[in-house]
Design an enzyme around this catalytic site. Structure first.
Site, PDB file in Angstrom:
ATOM      1  N   GLU A 208      26.539  15.121  12.507  1.00  0.00           N
ATOM      2  CA  GLU A 208      26.320  15.900  11.286  1.00  0.00           C
ATOM      3  C   GLU A 208      24.969  15.510  10.689  1.00  0.00           C
ATOM      4  O   GLU A 208      24.695  15.779   9.536  1.00  0.00           O
ATOM      5  CB  GLU A 208      27.470  15.728  10.291  1.00  0.00           C
ATOM      6  CG  GLU A 208      27.751  14.312   9.863  1.00  0.00           C
ATOM      7  CD  GLU A 208      28.830  14.241   8.802  1.00  0.00           C
ATOM      8  OE1 GLU A 208      28.655  14.896   7.771  1.00  0.00           O
ATOM      9  OE2 GLU A 208      29.821  13.513   9.004  1.00  0.00           O
TER      10      GLU A 208
ATOM     11  N   CYS B 131      32.812  14.151  10.153  1.00  0.00           N
ATOM     12  CA  CYS B 131      33.056  12.984  11.025  1.00  0.00           C
ATOM     13  C   CYS B 131      34.016  13.297  12.156  1.00  0.00           C
ATOM     14  O   CYS B 131      34.277  12.448  12.998  1.00  0.00           O
ATOM     15  CB  CYS B 131      33.626  11.831  10.220  1.00  0.00           C
ATOM     16  SG  CYS B 131      32.592  11.349   8.857  1.00  0.00           S
TER      17      CYS B 131
ATOM     18  N   HIS C 299      39.453   6.633  11.398  1.00  0.00           N
ATOM     19  CA  HIS C 299      38.080   6.923  10.989  1.00  0.00           C
ATOM     20  C   HIS C 299      37.726   5.928   9.887  1.00  0.00           C
ATOM     21  O   HIS C 299      38.525   5.687   8.971  1.00  0.00           O
ATOM     22  CB  HIS C 299      37.943   8.364  10.478  1.00  0.00           C
ATOM     23  CG  HIS C 299      36.663   8.564   9.739  1.00  0.00           C
ATOM     24  ND1 HIS C 299      35.439   8.268  10.310  1.00  0.00           N
ATOM     25  CD2 HIS C 299      36.396   8.965   8.467  1.00  0.00           C
ATOM     26  CE1 HIS C 299      34.489   8.493   9.421  1.00  0.00           C
ATOM     27  NE2 HIS C 299      35.036   8.916   8.293  1.00  0.00           N
TER      28      HIS C 299
END
Ligand code: HMG
Length: 392
Positions: free
Chosen positions: A84, A116, A238
């Site tokens: 990103e 993400c 994450h």
């Protein structure tokens, strides 16, 4: 047919800022960072580092391993590059990397985006691709620079890094199960309009949406798979910051704990947090650097089952799982990762501000960038709006 990750490595910049140094300069207490969000240092990219250089550096151990084992580079037939922190609205970052690494001209390259999460989409797509052509390998890359406005709550959760993995049939590290649980929901918790170089974030809301997504993706996983919470040995989440994973794990475990103590729950995630605590958020790469951290710090994992939760703001969450295969230890790059991290140079707050403020010139002229990275690949400069990369 077994499908999964055959090799995996990561790379981060050779500069880091201690969060105590940040706290001393922005009025926060150091404990808020080290305890409250659970971060000690964050990697800061130099002027000659971007997602292409970090990704190419992350791929090196994989390609060197292939060369040592006599595996042909043209068995890599696709590069799926998740980021990103794109450097161009049209040309895929992976094409620069394709050249730097000398990949075959018959290898397809594409860039993927969803905050993400996109590296996990890339991993799932790669798994499907190699089932169709079992002799081929897909190179999945996750590379990002996490950047927030200075003097905002997000500032302490910056960082950078890249993870590279080879996805194959008969993988030598982890076999992935086909069953996954997904939760997609249109929310504005974190986003970056094209005209901005830093993300806009509704921080506290983003942590709530993350937790909601963990639960919903897990519930979908439960509909797809017969596995229960007690069937998992380790979890990787994450990692925007390490406390987020601790909160997510408590949230997910709630109701499934049975005979588990707080220590048992910590043991399921602690090793995956070690690298994140000292590199910071690396968006797409963060989950996979967490997995590498687990592999590099826990021994004897053959047959152990790992649960993965991937989250991308905006939002997509996916829960998936895999099992470590016999002999996986021989594929690890632990020493290389640890030497890279130990060799990083701590920078002062003033140096951090200078690096933060560096912008790639947009005037179309010719500009050479200072030699700052220790990596094999660097962004040497820009000329006529064309990025100039070089291998050292
Ligand atoms: P904040 O307002 O600075 O922090 O924002 P806070 O006041 O909420 O404090 C944080 C924690 O530190 C709290 O603990 C405090 O109690 C504690 P909690 O209540 O959460 O358990 N604390 C202390 N502890 C010990 N000693 C002290 C002390 N003082 C306070 N002295 C926030 C924090 C994370 C919101 C901010 O850093 C932020 O906005 N970060 C960016 C957004 C983010 O990372 N979100 C995570 C979920 S979204 C996601 O993961 C996706 C993402 O990676 C992007 C993508 O998908 O591309 C971000």
């Amino acid at each position: 047919m077994s499908v999964g990750i055959d090799d995996i490595s990561f790379y981060t910049s050779n500069f880091c800022l201690d969060l105590q140094e940040l706290a001393a300069n922005n009025g926060a207490s150091a404990a808020k960072y080290t305890v409250g969000i659970g971060q000690d240092r964050m990697s800061i990219p130099g002027a000659d580092e971007d997602v292409v250089t970090m990704a190419a550096n992350a791929c090196l151990p994989l390609l060197e391993g292939m060369a040592e084992r006599g595996e042909q580079i043209d068995t890599i037939t696709s590069v799926l590059f998740a980021t990103e922190t794109g450097i161009d609205q049209s040309k895929a970052a992976g094409v620069y990397l394709h050249k730097l690494l000398g990949l075959s001209s018959h290898c397809r390259v594409v860039e993927l985006k969803h905050a993400c999460y996109s590296a996990t989409a890339a991993l799932q797509m790669a798994a499907a691709m190699v089932v169709r052509k079992p002799a081929e390998k897909v190179l999945v890359i996750a590379a990002d620079i996490a950047r927030y406005e200075r003097q905002t709550p997000g500032e302490a959760t910056q960082g950078c890094g890249a993870a590279a993995m080879l996805v194959t049939t008969q993988p030598r590290i982890i076999e992935l199960d086909p069953e996954t649980g997904v939760h997609t929901e249109d929310v504005m918790d974190f986003w970056r309009p094209n005209y901005r170089s830093t993300a806009i974030v509704d921080g506290k809301y983003s942590t709530k949406v993350y937790l909601r997504s963990v639960r919903a993706a897990w519930q979908d996983f439960q509909r797809q798979s017969s596995l229960l919470f007690k069937d998992f040995d380790y979890f990787c989440y994450h990692l925007p910051f390490s406390r987020m994973a601790q909160k997510a794990h408590t949230h997910l475990a709630n109701g499934h704990k049975h005979h588990m103590t707080e220590d048992d729950l910590s043991e399921q995630i602690d090793a995956s947090l070690i690298y994140n605590r000292i590199t910071g958020n690396s968006y797409t790469a963060a989950l996979y650097i967490g997995f590498i951290s687990l592999l590099d710090h826990v021994a004897d994992m053959v047959g152990k089952r790992v649960g993965f939760f991937s989250y991308g703001s905006g939002s997509v969450g996916e829960f998936f799982t895999g099992k470590l295969v016999a002999g996986y230890e021989a594929m690890l790059h632990t020493q290389r990762h640890q030497t890279m991290l130990a060799d990083r140079q701590p920078i002062s707050y003033a140096e951090y501000v200078e690096m933060y403020d560096f912008q790639v010139p947009t005037d179309g002229g010719t500009h050479d960038f200072p030699q700052q990275t220790n990596g094999r690949f660097r962004l040497a400069g820009i000329s006529q709006h064309k990025r100039q990369y070089e291998a050292r």
